[in-house]
Each structure stands twice: as structure tokens, then as C-alpha cells.
Design a protein around this motif. Structure first.
Motif, PDB file in Angstrom:
ATOM      1  N   THR A 198       0.873  -1.174   0.000  1.00 19.58           N
ATOM      2  CA  THR A 198       0.000   0.000   0.000  1.00 19.58           C
ATOM      3  C   THR A 198       0.908   1.221   0.000  1.00 19.58           C
ATOM      4  OG1 THR A 198      -0.137   0.175   2.424  1.00 19.58           O
ATOM      5  CG2 THR A 198      -1.787  -1.192   1.300  1.00 19.58           C
ATOM      6  N   ILE A 199       0.380   2.336  -0.476  1.00 18.45           N
ATOM      7  CA  ILE A 199       1.139   3.588  -0.411  1.00 18.45           C
ATOM      8  C   ILE A 199       0.334   4.601   0.389  1.00 18.45           C
ATOM      9  CG2 ILE A 199       2.367   3.136  -2.566  1.00 18.45           C
ATOM     10  CD1 ILE A 199       0.589   5.155  -3.954  1.00 18.45           C
ATOM     11  N   GLU A 200       1.009   5.279   1.282  1.00 16.79           N
ATOM     12  CA  GLU A 200       0.376   6.233   2.195  1.00 16.79           C
ATOM     13  C   GLU A 200       0.911   7.629   1.891  1.00 16.79           C
ATOM     14  OE1 GLU A 200      -1.943   4.828   3.859  1.00 16.79           O
ATOM     15  OE2 GLU A 200      -1.307   2.754   3.499  1.00 16.79           O
ATOM     16  N   ALA A 201       0.038   8.495   1.411  1.00 14.99           N
ATOM     17  CA  ALA A 201       0.448   9.809   0.906  1.00 14.99           C
ATOM     18  C   ALA A 201       0.973  10.716   2.021  1.00 14.99           C
ATOM     19  CB  ALA A 201      -0.723  10.480   0.197  1.00 14.99           C
ATOM     20  N   ILE A 202       2.060  11.433   1.696  1.00 13.79           N
ATOM     21  CA  ILE A 202       2.578  12.508   2.553  1.00 13.79           C
ATOM     22  C   ILE A 202       2.089  13.851   2.016  1.00 13.79           C
ATOM     23  CG2 ILE A 202       4.675  13.682   3.347  1.00 13.79           C
ATOM     24  CD1 ILE A 202       6.101  10.954   3.117  1.00 13.79           C
ATOM     25  N   SER A 230     -13.275 -19.262  -7.134  1.00 16.57           N
ATOM     26  CA  SER A 230     -13.663 -17.957  -7.672  1.00 16.57           C
ATOM     27  C   SER A 230     -12.874 -16.924  -6.875  1.00 16.57           C
ATOM     28  CB  SER A 230     -15.166 -17.752  -7.498  1.00 16.57           C
ATOM     29  OG  SER A 230     -15.536 -16.441  -7.869  1.00 16.57           O
ATOM     30  N   VAL A 231     -12.008 -16.159  -7.545  1.00 17.36           N
ATOM     31  CA  VAL A 231     -11.010 -15.340  -6.848  1.00 17.36           C
ATOM     32  C   VAL A 231     -11.237 -13.854  -7.082  1.00 17.36           C
ATOM     33  CG1 VAL A 231      -8.547 -14.797  -6.662  1.00 17.36           C
ATOM     34  CG2 VAL A 231      -9.281 -17.171  -6.952  1.00 17.36           C
ATOM     35  N   THR A 232     -11.212 -13.102  -5.983  1.00 23.50           N
ATOM     36  CA  THR A 232     -11.163 -11.646  -6.026  1.00 23.50           C
ATOM     37  C   THR A 232      -9.802 -11.218  -5.500  1.00 23.50           C
ATOM     38  OG1 THR A 232     -13.548 -11.417  -5.689  1.00 23.50           O
ATOM     39  CG2 THR A 232     -12.177  -9.496  -5.200  1.00 23.50           C
ATOM     40  N   LEU A 233      -9.086 -10.442  -6.297  1.00 22.18           N
ATOM     41  CA  LEU A 233      -7.731  -9.995  -5.959  1.00 22.18           C
ATOM     42  C   LEU A 233      -7.767  -8.499  -5.679  1.00 22.18           C
ATOM     43  CD1 LEU A 233      -4.653 -10.602  -5.837  1.00 22.18           C
ATOM     44  CD2 LEU A 233      -4.581 -10.223  -8.301  1.00 22.18           C
ATOM     45  N   CYS A 246     -10.172 -13.727 -13.065  1.00 27.20           N
ATOM     46  CA  CYS A 246      -9.983 -13.175 -11.729  1.00 27.20           C
ATOM     47  C   CYS A 246     -10.570 -11.769 -11.664  1.00 27.20           C
ATOM     48  CB  CYS A 246      -8.487 -13.135 -11.395  1.00 27.20           C
ATOM     49  SG  CYS A 246      -8.079 -12.336  -9.844  1.00 27.20           S
ATOM     50  N   GLN A 247     -11.353 -11.484 -10.626  1.00 26.92           N
ATOM     51  CA  GLN A 247     -11.833 -10.125 -10.410  1.00 26.92           C
ATOM     52  C   GLN A 247     -10.741  -9.349  -9.667  1.00 26.92           C
ATOM     53  OE1 GLN A 247     -15.087  -9.699  -7.668  1.00 26.92           O
ATOM     54  NE2 GLN A 247     -15.366  -7.525  -8.093  1.00 26.92           N
ATOM     55  N   ARG A 248     -10.317  -8.240 -10.244  1.00 20.37           N
ATOM     56  CA  ARG A 248      -9.251  -7.441  -9.639  1.00 20.37           C
ATOM     57  C   ARG A 248      -9.796  -6.090  -9.199  1.00 20.37           C
ATOM     58  NH1 ARG A 248      -3.329  -6.168 -12.372  1.00 20.37           N
ATOM     59  NH2 ARG A 248      -2.602  -4.587 -10.874  1.00 20.37           N
ATOM     60  N   ILE A 249      -9.470  -5.711  -7.973  1.00 19.63           N
ATOM     61  CA  ILE A 249      -9.839  -4.397  -7.438  1.00 19.63           C
ATOM     62  C   ILE A 249      -8.551  -3.672  -7.078  1.00 19.63           C
ATOM     63  CG2 ILE A 249     -11.086  -3.161  -5.637  1.00 19.63           C
ATOM     64  CD1 ILE A 249     -12.828  -5.696  -5.291  1.00 19.63           C
ATOM     65  N   ASN A 250      -8.279  -2.563  -7.727  1.00 20.01           N
ATOM     66  CA  ASN A 250      -7.053  -1.805  -7.483  1.00 20.01           C
ATOM     67  C   ASN A 250      -7.278  -0.769  -6.378  1.00 20.01           C
ATOM     68  OD1 ASN A 250      -5.459  -3.068  -9.490  1.00 20.01           O
ATOM     69  ND2 ASN A 250      -6.417  -1.813 -11.061  1.00 20.01           N
ATOM     70  N   VAL A 251      -6.334  -0.716  -5.452  1.00 24.70           N
ATOM     71  CA  VAL A 251      -6.399   0.259  -4.362  1.00 24.70           C
ATOM     72  C   VAL A 251      -5.016   0.891  -4.190  1.00 24.70           C
ATOM     73  CG1 VAL A 251      -8.243  -0.975  -3.173  1.00 24.70           C
ATOM     74  CG2 VAL A 251      -5.857  -1.465  -2.594  1.00 24.70           C
ATOM     75  N   MET A 257      -7.807  -0.430   0.911  1.00 25.36           N
ATOM     76  CA  MET A 257      -7.749  -1.889   0.840  1.00 25.36           C
ATOM     77  C   MET A 257      -8.740  -2.507   1.818  1.00 25.36           C
ATOM     78  SD  MET A 257      -4.411  -4.410   1.073  1.00 25.36           S
ATOM     79  CE  MET A 257      -3.865  -3.987  -0.598  1.00 25.36           C
ATOM     80  N   LEU A 258      -8.824  -1.973   3.024  1.00 18.29           N
ATOM     81  CA  LEU A 258      -9.773  -2.491   4.007  1.00 18.29           C
ATOM     82  C   LEU A 258     -11.202  -2.337   3.509  1.00 18.29           C
ATOM     83  CD1 LEU A 258     -10.524  -3.629   6.747  1.00 18.29           C
ATOM     84  CD2 LEU A 258     -10.387  -1.297   7.674  1.00 18.29           C
ATOM     85  N   GLN A 259     -11.519  -1.190   2.930  1.00 18.32           N
ATOM     86  CA  GLN A 259     -12.871  -0.979   2.421  1.00 18.32           C
ATOM     87  C   GLN A 259     -13.205  -1.996   1.333  1.00 18.32           C
ATOM     88  OE1 GLN A 259     -13.652   2.997   0.980  1.00 18.32           O
ATOM     89  NE2 GLN A 259     -15.599   2.415   0.034  1.00 18.32           N
ATOM     90  N   ALA A 260     -12.263  -2.217   0.407  1.00 16.59           N
ATOM     91  CA  ALA A 260     -12.499  -3.172  -0.680  1.00 16.59           C
ATOM     92  C   ALA A 260     -12.678  -4.583  -0.135  1.00 16.59           C
ATOM     93  CB  ALA A 260     -11.344  -3.125  -1.678  1.00 16.59           C
TER      94      ALA A 260
END
Length: 403
Positions: A198-202, A230-233, A246-251, A257-260
Motif C-alpha cells: 500500500t502507499i500512504e500519501a505525505i 472464484s477469486v477476487t484480488l 480473476c476479479q481485480r480491485i485496485n487500491v 484496501m480495508l474498504q475493498a
């Protein structure tokens, strides 16, 4: 034959008139997304040239066990580790006899002994040679050693005989090869995997992150798909192709990521937290780029949500698998983490070892449950993922719970 996508197929070609079919087999494997490297015996080169198979595979053809350039990097061991499957087509009676006896007198037989990947052979020989008692004994021994036989088929042979011993056609072999990657152990199971950093903005141009490449998580996703799940990534920012089906959700951030993940939990049977989630994030994010004015700079950090702990408390609760990337006291720290977070399994790997882990194509790991430990030796992340998914499926079906 989507199971072949991104698979590493090491194709061995031995001596026999059926060697010409190797060219079409390479085409079929590559059409379905496989990466192919070819090893030819000396006899095979009498029937078809290495140049032909090099042009079709897009890779140099390997012919010599004692190649000085390859051996400088232990080339035969690297090939053995690279393979997801060793496929020998055609497999002559001579090759079958040598493989049965554990000989390592050429590159191909040496690779077969050195690899942890499954081995499949497509026999091709005269019908009398196939029916001979010695060949039948060798075939039975190889099958007992978990070598898979593709065929042989029956029909007219180059010598004019008719009977068993004919190599299967390339299309048929390609289909059988694809089936080797479809275990069905997770048929109907819904699985969610997190992968990458994950990336956390400054500020608008700077952020806090880590070295995770996402390769292990994506390999696990593919292995789970091959096993029927059946995979969600849920993926952090990585430059990797999405596995087919594969279902992919980009965060970007841990909170995203927690919300997704939360949105997937009600229908989730297995959760694998493979992402390297940042433990902390800046308390505030500057709206404009922070200028370099002073010799030092202080940033106040606050804790990010612990995603896998949230998942482990969710009802209904999925089977929870976490990762422990450690630099010391690997097993002890991982076991403590498993208990603290109430996980069914934790996969521990040593990120202090530069040959594995972050950004590497290889990995080694220890799978830890309340019932014990299971070590996975150094292998490609693809191979390791398949082994891990098989073990996860076994534990999931057994209904083992954390303790």
C-alpha cells in the motif's frame, strides 16, 4: 485451456520420428499463454534442428549438460527450478528406461532428477517396443513414481506397423498438459486475496511504501483459480497482469484496501492476506507539495487498520491465512503473530534473504497452523503458490481452526 496461461513448460524432446511434432506442440502451448523452454537430446537433433524449436519457442534450446556458459550459473538447476511442469514429448523407449533407473547422463535426465515440478511423458515408439515386457515394466514403475503418461495412442506408424506406441497429437497433449494445473481442490470456493504494497500519501507527490512486488499474491491468485476457486484480488499499486478469470480491485492505501476487502467478506470462504500493508500513515496529508526548507523534517504517523485482524473477527468468519515477512526468529515471530491475530494459518518467509521474498521470482516458506508446521523448499513463486494453495485447501476442508 486457460490453465496454461503464464505456466513454465520445460519441453524435453528425445530421438524418434515423432520429434517433428514437437514444433506444433510448442505452438499450441504458446497459443494458450505458456512459456516454453526446450531441452533436446543428442538423438533428437538428428530428426529436427534446435534452430527450428528455438524460433518457435522464442528461447535458446538447451542441448548440453556440460555447457560452460550455462554451468557458470548452475544452468541445469535453474532450469529445474524454472519449470512448472516437465513434459517429454516424444519420450523414447531409451529415455523411459534411463529415467526409470534414475540415470543422469544427459541434460534431460539430470533435469528430471533435479526438479520438484511434476513430470509428464508422451511415449512414442514402434508397437513391438511398446509391448515389450521391459518397456511395460518401465512404464508401470514411472507411474508408481508419480510420472504421468500421456498415451501412447494407436494407429499407423512410420515403419508401416499398426498398433499402440504412436505419440498423441499436439492438440491432445496440450489439453492434457492444461489439465495438470486444474486440481479442482477448491471447486466452488470463493476466495479473496490481497497483494502488493500500500502507499500512504505525505503530499501530492510523496508517499510511504515498501518493496513488495505483489508477485507472490498474484501467483496465489492464479493457483487458486487453477484449483477451481472464484477469486477476487485486491491489489495495491503493482505492474502485474491480472490472472485470467480473476476479479481485480485496485487500491492505493491501507484504508482503501480495508474498504475493498470489507465489501467482499459476506461471500468469502477463504481470505489470504498477502499484501504488505503499511503499518502507519501520515496523520495529515499536505494539500500542496512540501517544500525543502529545513535540514530536517518531522512527520507524525498514526496506525493503519489491521486488515487481517478485522477479517478474522468478521461473522461469518472466513478461513484466514496471513503472511509473516520476518528478518529474524522467523518461526517464533510468525507463530506469535498467528495466535495474536487468531489466524487459521500463517505463511512465514525470511525477507532478510535476498534470494527470496520481495521482488524475487523465487521464494521459500513455512506454513504454520495450530496443528504444526509444513516447510516449502526454495522454488519459483508459481510453484510455491501451487503447493501453498493445495495445503490451504486441505486445511480448509478438514475444518481445522486456530488455537
Amino acid at each position: 485451456m486457460q490453465q496454461l496461461n503464464n505456466k513454465h513448460i520445460l519441453l524435453g524432446v528425445t530421438g524418434g520420428i515423432a520429434a517433428y511434432k514437437a514444433a506444433e506442440l510448442i505452438r499450441r502451448l504458446k497459443e494458450h499463454g505458456a512459456h516454453v523452454q526446450v531441452v533436446m537430446t543428442k538423438a533428437a537433433q538428428e530428426f529436427i534442428t534446435p534452430l527450428t524449436l528455438q524460433a518457435l519457442s522464442g528461447n535458446p534450446v538447451h542441448t548440453s549438460l556440460l555447457d560452460p556458459e550455462a554451468e557458470a550459473a548452475m544452468g541445469h538447476i535453474e532450469l529445474a527450478r524454472w519449470a512448472d511442469l516437465v513434459l517429454v514429448a516424444p519420450a523414447s523407449a531409451d529415455f523411459m528406461a534411463r529415467l526409470t533407473n534414475g540415470q543422469a547422463d544427459d541434460l534431460l535426465t539430470t533435469l528430471c532428477l533435479a526438479t520438484d515440478a511434476p513430470i509428464a511423458i508422451a511415449p512414442a515408439m514402434n508397437q513391438a517396443m511398446w509391448r515389450d515386457a521391459a518397456t511395460q515394466s518401465n512404464a508401470a514403475t514411472l507411474q508408481a513414481q508419480q510420472v504421468t503418461l500421456f498415451g501412447p495412442g494407436e494407429g499407423e506408424q512410420a515403419c508401416g506397423d499398426i498398433g499402440p506406441g504412436r505419440m498423441l497429437e499436439p492438440d491432445h497433449i496440450a489439453q492434457l498438459t492444461a489439465q495438470q494445473f486444474a486440481s479442482g481442490s477448491l471447486d466452488g470456493v470463493k476466495l479473496v486475496i490481497t497483494a502488493g504494497p500500500t502507499i500512504e500519501a505525505i503530499d501530492p507527490v510523496r508517499f510511504i511504501s515498501n518493496h513488495s512486488s505483489g508477485k507472490m499474491g498474484f501467483a496465489l491468485a492464479q493457483a487458486a483459480i487453477d484449483a477451481g476457486a472464484s477469486v477476487t484480488l485486491v491489489a495495491g499499486p503493482v505492474h502485474l497482469a491480472t490472472p485470467e478469470r480473476c476479479q481485480r480491485i485496485n487500491v492505493q492505501s491501507a484504508e482503501q484496501m480495508l474498504q475493498a476487502v470489507n465489501e467482499q467478506l459476506d461471500s468469502c470462504d477463504i481470505f489470504i492476506g498477502c499484501a504488505a500493508v503499511a503499518d502507519y500513515r501520515p496523520a495529515t496529508v499536505a494539500e500542496q507539495k512540501i517544500k525543502k526548507n529545513d535540514d530536517s523534517m518531522s512527520i507524525t504517523l498514526v496506525r493503519n487498520p489491521d486488515i487481517i485482524s478485522v477479517v478474522a473477527k468478521h461473522q461469518p468468519r472466513p478461513f484466514c491465512v496471513g503472511f509473516a515477512a520476518e528478518t529474524e526468529n522467523l518461526i517464533a515471530h510468525a507463530q506469535q503473530k498467528r495466535i495474536r491475530k487468531n489466524l487459521d494459518m500463517i505463511i512465514a518467509n525470511d525477507v532478510a534473504n535476498s534470494a527470496i521474498g520481495f521482488n524475487s521470482d523465487n521464494n521459500a516458506a513455512t506454513l504454520i497452523t495450530a496443528q504444526g508446521e509444513h516447510s516449502l523448499a526454495l522454488a519459483s513463486k508459481t510453484q510455491l503458490a501451487r503447493a501453498a494453495i493445495a495445503h490451504i485447501a486441505q486445511q480448509f476442508k478438514a475444518g481445522n481452526k486456530p488455537a
